[in-house]
Design a protein around this motif. Structure first.
Motif, PDB file in Angstrom:
ATOM      1  N   ALA A  27     -14.341   1.312  12.596  1.00  0.00           N
ATOM      2  CA  ALA A  27     -13.262   0.704  11.829  1.00  0.00           C
ATOM      3  C   ALA A  27     -12.747   1.701  10.803  1.00  0.00           C
ATOM      4  O   ALA A  27     -13.440   2.638  10.422  1.00  0.00           O
ATOM      5  CB  ALA A  27     -13.757  -0.560  11.127  1.00  0.00           C
ATOM      6  N   LEU A  28     -11.523   1.459  10.355  1.00  0.00           N
ATOM      7  CA  LEU A  28     -10.894   2.240   9.299  1.00  0.00           C
ATOM      8  C   LEU A  28     -10.866   1.435   8.019  1.00  0.00           C
ATOM      9  O   LEU A  28     -10.754   0.198   8.061  1.00  0.00           O
ATOM     10  CB  LEU A  28      -9.444   2.578   9.677  1.00  0.00           C
ATOM     11  CG  LEU A  28      -9.209   3.584  10.767  1.00  0.00           C
ATOM     12  CD1 LEU A  28      -7.739   3.547  11.205  1.00  0.00           C
ATOM     13  CD2 LEU A  28      -9.573   4.979  10.280  1.00  0.00           C
ATOM     14  N   THR A  29     -10.900   2.117   6.883  1.00  0.00           N
ATOM     15  CA  THR A  29     -10.771   1.427   5.605  1.00  0.00           C
ATOM     16  C   THR A  29      -9.963   2.272   4.635  1.00  0.00           C
ATOM     17  O   THR A  29      -9.945   3.502   4.724  1.00  0.00           O
ATOM     18  CB  THR A  29     -12.150   1.084   4.996  1.00  0.00           C
ATOM     19  OG1 THR A  29     -11.960   0.226   3.874  1.00  0.00           O
ATOM     20  CG2 THR A  29     -12.909   2.325   4.578  1.00  0.00           C
ATOM     21  N   LYS A  30      -9.293   1.581   3.726  1.00  0.00           N
ATOM     22  CA  LYS A  30      -8.543   2.240   2.655  1.00  0.00           C
ATOM     23  C   LYS A  30      -8.426   1.274   1.491  1.00  0.00           C
ATOM     24  O   LYS A  30      -8.278   0.065   1.682  1.00  0.00           O
ATOM     25  CB  LYS A  30      -7.143   2.648   3.127  1.00  0.00           C
ATOM     26  CG  LYS A  30      -6.342   3.391   2.066  1.00  0.00           C
ATOM     27  CD  LYS A  30      -5.039   3.923   2.614  1.00  0.00           C
ATOM     28  CE  LYS A  30      -4.275   4.678   1.547  1.00  0.00           C
ATOM     29  NZ  LYS A  30      -3.040   5.274   2.096  1.00  0.00           N
ATOM     30  N   THR A  31      -8.476   1.820   0.289  1.00  0.00           N
ATOM     31  CA  THR A  31      -8.278   1.028  -0.917  1.00  0.00           C
ATOM     32  C   THR A  31      -6.957   1.428  -1.554  1.00  0.00           C
ATOM     33  O   THR A  31      -6.716   2.609  -1.804  1.00  0.00           O
ATOM     34  CB  THR A  31      -9.438   1.228  -1.911  1.00  0.00           C
ATOM     35  OG1 THR A  31     -10.641   0.771  -1.278  1.00  0.00           O
ATOM     36  CG2 THR A  31      -9.210   0.448  -3.194  1.00  0.00           C
ATOM     37  N   TYR A  32      -6.113   0.439  -1.783  1.00  0.00           N
ATOM     38  CA  TYR A  32      -4.826   0.634  -2.444  1.00  0.00           C
ATOM     39  C   TYR A  32      -4.938   0.110  -3.871  1.00  0.00           C
ATOM     40  O   TYR A  32      -5.522  -0.950  -4.096  1.00  0.00           O
ATOM     41  CB  TYR A  32      -3.724  -0.161  -1.732  1.00  0.00           C
ATOM     42  CG  TYR A  32      -3.394   0.309  -0.337  1.00  0.00           C
ATOM     43  CD1 TYR A  32      -2.380   1.225  -0.120  1.00  0.00           C
ATOM     44  CD2 TYR A  32      -4.072  -0.194   0.766  1.00  0.00           C
ATOM     45  CE1 TYR A  32      -2.048   1.636   1.168  1.00  0.00           C
ATOM     46  CE2 TYR A  32      -3.753   0.218   2.058  1.00  0.00           C
ATOM     47  CZ  TYR A  32      -2.744   1.127   2.241  1.00  0.00           C
ATOM     48  OH  TYR A  32      -2.427   1.535   3.510  1.00  0.00           O
ATOM     49  N   LYS A  33      -4.354   0.839  -4.820  1.00  0.00           N
ATOM     50  CA  LYS A  33      -4.311   0.388  -6.219  1.00  0.00           C
ATOM     51  C   LYS A  33      -2.853   0.258  -6.635  1.00  0.00           C
ATOM     52  O   LYS A  33      -2.048   1.144  -6.364  1.00  0.00           O
ATOM     53  CB  LYS A  33      -5.032   1.376  -7.118  1.00  0.00           C
ATOM     54  CG  LYS A  33      -6.519   1.419  -6.824  1.00  0.00           C
ATOM     55  CD  LYS A  33      -7.302   1.715  -8.063  1.00  0.00           C
ATOM     56  CE  LYS A  33      -8.762   1.809  -7.701  1.00  0.00           C
ATOM     57  NZ  LYS A  33      -9.549   0.730  -8.158  1.00  0.00           N
ATOM     58  N   PHE A  34      -2.554  -0.835  -7.300  1.00  0.00           N
ATOM     59  CA  PHE A  34      -1.202  -1.138  -7.720  1.00  0.00           C
ATOM     60  C   PHE A  34      -1.144  -1.283  -9.236  1.00  0.00           C
ATOM     61  O   PHE A  34      -2.174  -1.283  -9.905  1.00  0.00           O
ATOM     62  CB  PHE A  34      -0.721  -2.420  -7.031  1.00  0.00           C
ATOM     63  CG  PHE A  34      -0.717  -2.301  -5.532  1.00  0.00           C
ATOM     64  CD1 PHE A  34       0.365  -1.755  -4.874  1.00  0.00           C
ATOM     65  CD2 PHE A  34      -1.818  -2.699  -4.775  1.00  0.00           C
ATOM     66  CE1 PHE A  34       0.365  -1.611  -3.491  1.00  0.00           C
ATOM     67  CE2 PHE A  34      -1.837  -2.562  -3.394  1.00  0.00           C
ATOM     68  CZ  PHE A  34      -0.733  -2.023  -2.755  1.00  0.00           C
ATOM     69  N   ALA A  35       0.037  -1.436  -9.766  1.00  0.00           N
ATOM     70  CA  ALA A  35       0.205  -1.551 -11.219  1.00  0.00           C
ATOM     71  C   ALA A  35      -0.436  -2.823 -11.772  1.00  0.00           C
ATOM     72  O   ALA A  35      -0.983  -2.819 -12.872  1.00  0.00           O
ATOM     73  CB  ALA A  35       1.694  -1.523 -11.585  1.00  0.00           C
ATOM     74  N   ASP A  36      -0.354  -3.907 -10.990  1.00  0.00           N
ATOM     75  CA  ASP A  36      -0.891  -5.180 -11.456  1.00  0.00           C
ATOM     76  C   ASP A  36      -1.090  -6.114 -10.257  1.00  0.00           C
ATOM     77  O   ASP A  36      -0.820  -5.740  -9.117  1.00  0.00           O
ATOM     78  CB  ASP A  36       0.023  -5.821 -12.511  1.00  0.00           C
ATOM     79  CG  ASP A  36       1.461  -5.985 -12.043  1.00  0.00           C
ATOM     80  OD1 ASP A  36       1.698  -6.154 -10.822  1.00  0.00           O
ATOM     81  OD2 ASP A  36       2.366  -5.935 -12.882  1.00  0.00           O
ATOM     82  N   PHE A  37      -1.546  -7.323 -10.535  1.00  0.00           N
ATOM     83  CA  PHE A  37      -1.815  -8.294  -9.475  1.00  0.00           C
ATOM     84  C   PHE A  37      -0.552  -8.664  -8.706  1.00  0.00           C
ATOM     85  O   PHE A  37      -0.580  -8.783  -7.479  1.00  0.00           O
ATOM     86  CB  PHE A  37      -2.468  -9.551 -10.064  1.00  0.00           C
ATOM     87  CG  PHE A  37      -2.677 -10.631  -9.044  1.00  0.00           C
ATOM     88  CD1 PHE A  37      -3.712 -10.539  -8.120  1.00  0.00           C
ATOM     89  CD2 PHE A  37      -1.841 -11.738  -8.982  1.00  0.00           C
ATOM     90  CE1 PHE A  37      -3.914 -11.528  -7.162  1.00  0.00           C
ATOM     91  CE2 PHE A  37      -2.029 -12.733  -8.034  1.00  0.00           C
ATOM     92  CZ  PHE A  37      -3.072 -12.617  -7.120  1.00  0.00           C
ATOM     93  N   VAL A  38       0.559  -8.848  -9.400  1.00  0.00           N
ATOM     94  CA  VAL A  38       1.794  -9.256  -8.730  1.00  0.00           C
ATOM     95  C   VAL A  38       2.234  -8.192  -7.726  1.00  0.00           C
ATOM     96  O   VAL A  38       2.628  -8.516  -6.599  1.00  0.00           O
ATOM     97  CB  VAL A  38       2.905  -9.550  -9.759  1.00  0.00           C
ATOM     98  CG1 VAL A  38       4.252  -9.760  -9.088  1.00  0.00           C
ATOM     99  CG2 VAL A  38       2.533 -10.765 -10.601  1.00  0.00           C
TER     100      VAL A  38
END
Length: 93
Positions: A27-38
């Motif tokens: 399997a592949l995995t990646k973590t994305y980070k954004f400015a906030d929950f919205v």
């Protein structure tokens, strides 16, 4: 039914964008980070529409501004071309 991915060269461009193999799983995995929950939830919504159109659904986990995605093709018993395509589409969102 999708065939299991035999030519792993298709994964190389994904590794360059932060995707990695899951230890102990095909399997592949990646973590994305954004400015906030919205922003994170908005991205998940757009990704869900793409996944539904492909009839290929991710495993994912969201905590506040972080979304961790795992892709595999269960009926193929591991990675397939669908995972490569969906990963690329998620990155383009």
């Amino acid at each position: 039914m999708q065939d299991k991915l035999t030519d792993r060269s298709a994964l190389e461009p994904l590794f360059a964008t932060g995707w990695d193999l899951v230890e102990g799983r095909d399997a592949l995995t990646k973590t994305y980070k954004f400015a906030d929950f919205v922003e994170a939830f908005g991205w998940m919504t757009r990704a869900a529409l793409v996944a539904e159109a492909m009839n290929h659904h991710p495993e994912w986990h969201n905590v506040y501004r972080t979304v961790t995605v795992t892709l595999t093709t269960h009926d193929a018993g591991g990675l397939s071309a669908l995972d490569v395509v969906l990963a690329g589409k998620m990155d383009s969102l």
